[in-house]
Design an enzyme around this catalytic site. Structure first.
Site, PDB file in Angstrom:
ATOM      1  CG  LEU A  57      33.503   0.347  54.796  1.00  0.00           C
ATOM      2  CD1 LEU A  57      32.636   0.101  55.870  1.00  0.00           C
ATOM      3  CD2 LEU A  57      34.019   2.022  55.003  1.00  0.00           C
TER       4      LEU A  57
ATOM      5  CG  ASP B 231      19.609  17.398  55.973  1.00  0.00           C
ATOM      6  OD1 ASP B 231      20.063  17.913  54.920  1.00  0.00           O
ATOM      7  OD2 ASP B 231      18.641  17.462  56.439  1.00  0.00           O
TER       8      ASP B 231
ATOM      9  N   GLY C 214      23.535  23.221  53.836  1.00  0.00           N
ATOM     10  CA  GLY C 214      23.178  24.479  53.476  1.00  0.00           C
ATOM     11  C   GLY C 214      22.975  25.394  54.899  1.00  0.00           C
TER      12      GLY C 214
ATOM     13  CD1 TRP D   5      28.867  23.459  59.414  1.00  0.00           C
ATOM     14  CD2 TRP D   5      29.519  24.561  57.427  1.00  0.00           C
ATOM     15  NE1 TRP D   5      30.050  23.942  59.648  1.00  0.00           N
ATOM     16  CE2 TRP D   5      30.556  24.614  58.356  1.00  0.00           C
ATOM     17  CE3 TRP D   5      29.736  25.201  56.512  1.00  0.00           C
ATOM     18  CZ2 TRP D   5      31.861  24.867  58.017  1.00  0.00           C
ATOM     19  CZ3 TRP D   5      30.896  25.395  55.944  1.00  0.00           C
ATOM     20  CH2 TRP D   5      32.020  25.442  56.819  1.00  0.00           C
TER      21      TRP D   5
ATOM     22  CD  GLU E  72      12.594  12.628  46.332  1.00  0.00           C
ATOM     23  OE1 GLU E  72      13.630  12.234  46.651  1.00  0.00           O
ATOM     24  OE2 GLU E  72      11.577  11.853  45.638  1.00  0.00           O
TER      25      GLU E  72
ATOM     26  CB  SER F  70      17.528  12.466  47.334  1.00  0.00           C
ATOM     27  OG  SER F  70      17.220  13.915  47.066  1.00  0.00           O
TER      28      SER F  70
ATOM     29  CG  HIS G  49      26.686  21.187  49.051  1.00  0.00           C
ATOM     30  ND1 HIS G  49      25.610  20.512  49.861  1.00  0.00           N
ATOM     31  CD2 HIS G  49      26.071  22.006  48.264  1.00  0.00           C
ATOM     32  CE1 HIS G  49      24.503  20.636  49.625  1.00  0.00           C
ATOM     33  NE2 HIS G  49      24.519  21.783  48.418  1.00  0.00           N
TER      34      HIS G  49
ATOM     35  CD1 TRP H 229      17.452  13.515  40.172  1.00  0.00           C
ATOM     36  CD2 TRP H 229      19.089  14.724  39.039  1.00  0.00           C
ATOM     37  NE1 TRP H 229      18.833  12.819  40.003  1.00  0.00           N
ATOM     38  CE2 TRP H 229      19.530  13.701  39.087  1.00  0.00           C
ATOM     39  CE3 TRP H 229      19.849  15.929  38.806  1.00  0.00           C
ATOM     40  CZ2 TRP H 229      20.807  13.249  38.819  1.00  0.00           C
ATOM     41  CZ3 TRP H 229      21.450  15.642  38.335  1.00  0.00           C
ATOM     42  CH2 TRP H 229      21.711  14.260  38.145  1.00  0.00           C
TER      43      TRP H 229
END
Ligand code: IPE
Ligand code: IPE
Ligand code: MG
Length: 257
Positions: free
Chosen positions: A140, A29, A32, A34, A76, A74, A46, A78
């Site tokens: 990994l 997170d 934005g 930054w 949300e 997420s 991003h 969208w």
């Protein structure tokens, strides 16, 4: 902190291999904020986060973590402006395209969890091709939570169980935690040992609601584009000092109940 310091930190946490987390999950997170601090559009944040992903995946592979789960987009999310959503999808596509070779060299496998059917076709196909491309690796496992919501995942699991019940494959009395887990997006995903959230928000934001039940949480004010491998090492170092009790009693006293 310079390279040396960062290497020292890695060495220190590797000295306690039995205390390394097997599964680290990250809420990436702060992109934005930054960008805003630099007077740039959100999407520049991003884009800056992309190189961080590369570095953290490489560092996690070097530490020989088994699973790294990144909250990438997420359910949300969208609801964000269409232009931002479109830019994020393009970035996802480009990032996988650019980084898949390097991931392959690091023996990284790839997996995605979420309602992938909602992704634009080109992005979904990139995700699927990248998963296929890395499927022979056994290092990994990188899980990208995409079009992902913890509540949606639980609802989708319930749907799967009800359908199985209708087919006569599951009886109500069979439903327990182990069975429920088999209907989650990634049935063999172990619970995260450590959850890292960048940029200081003190919330889960609908991430891995089922799986985080006993996860250790580490929150840093560092914004995702500023997150470096030394921050990962710091989080792991703190994790190594935590006492995990899972509702039980402390190790030292557990022998004399
Ligand atoms: C995280 O950064 C990236 C995504 C959620 C896709 P944000 O875009 O949420 O950045 P902030 O929280 O506004 O700073
Ligand atoms: C969580 O961050 C989602 C991802 C990092 C992909 P958000 O920025 O969307 O969460 P809120 O809105 O701060 O809770
Ligand atoms: Mg945010």
């Amino acid at each position: 902190m310079g390279r040396r310091k960062s290497a020292d930190l890695a060495e220190r946490i590797l000295r306690r291999p039995e205390r390394l987390p097997r599964h680290v999950a990250i809420i990436m997170d702060g992109n934005g904020r930054w960008a805003r601090r630099r007077g740039l559009p959100r999407i520049a944040g991003h884009a800056a986060g992309r190189t961080v992903v590369r570095d953290i995946v490489a560092a996690s592979a070097e530490l020989q973590l088994r699973e790294l789960t990144l909250y990438t987009f997420s359910m949300e999310n969208w609801n964000r402006p269409r232009t931002e959503v479109a830019a994020l999808m393009r970035l996802l596509d480009q990032t996988l395209k650019e980084q898949v070779e390097e991931m392959d060299r690091s023996n990284v496998r790839l997996n995605a969890l979420g309602r992938l059917e909602l992704l634009p076709k080109y992005a979904r196909s990139r995700v699927e091709r990248s998963i296929e491309r890395l499927s022979k690796n056994d290092g990994l496992r990188l899980n990208i939570a995409l079009s992902y919501g913890g509540r949606t995942e639980i609802i989708d699991a319930v749907r799967g169980i009800v359908e199985a019940a209708r087919r006569g494959e599951v009886r109500p009395a069979d439903i327990d935690e182990d069975l429920f887990r088999r209907f989650l997006y990634v049935p063999d995903l172990p619970d995260p040992d450590l959850l890292i959230r960048t940029s200081g928000e003190l919330r889960i934001s609908n991430f891995l609601l089922w799986q985080l039940a006993y996860t250790e949480i580490y929150i840093t004010d560092v914004l995702w584009p500023d997150f470096r491998r030394r921050h990962l090492y710091e989080a792991i170092e703190v994790y190594q000092t935590r006492e995990r009790r899972f509702g039980g009693v402390a190790q030292a006293s557990s022998g004399r109940r």
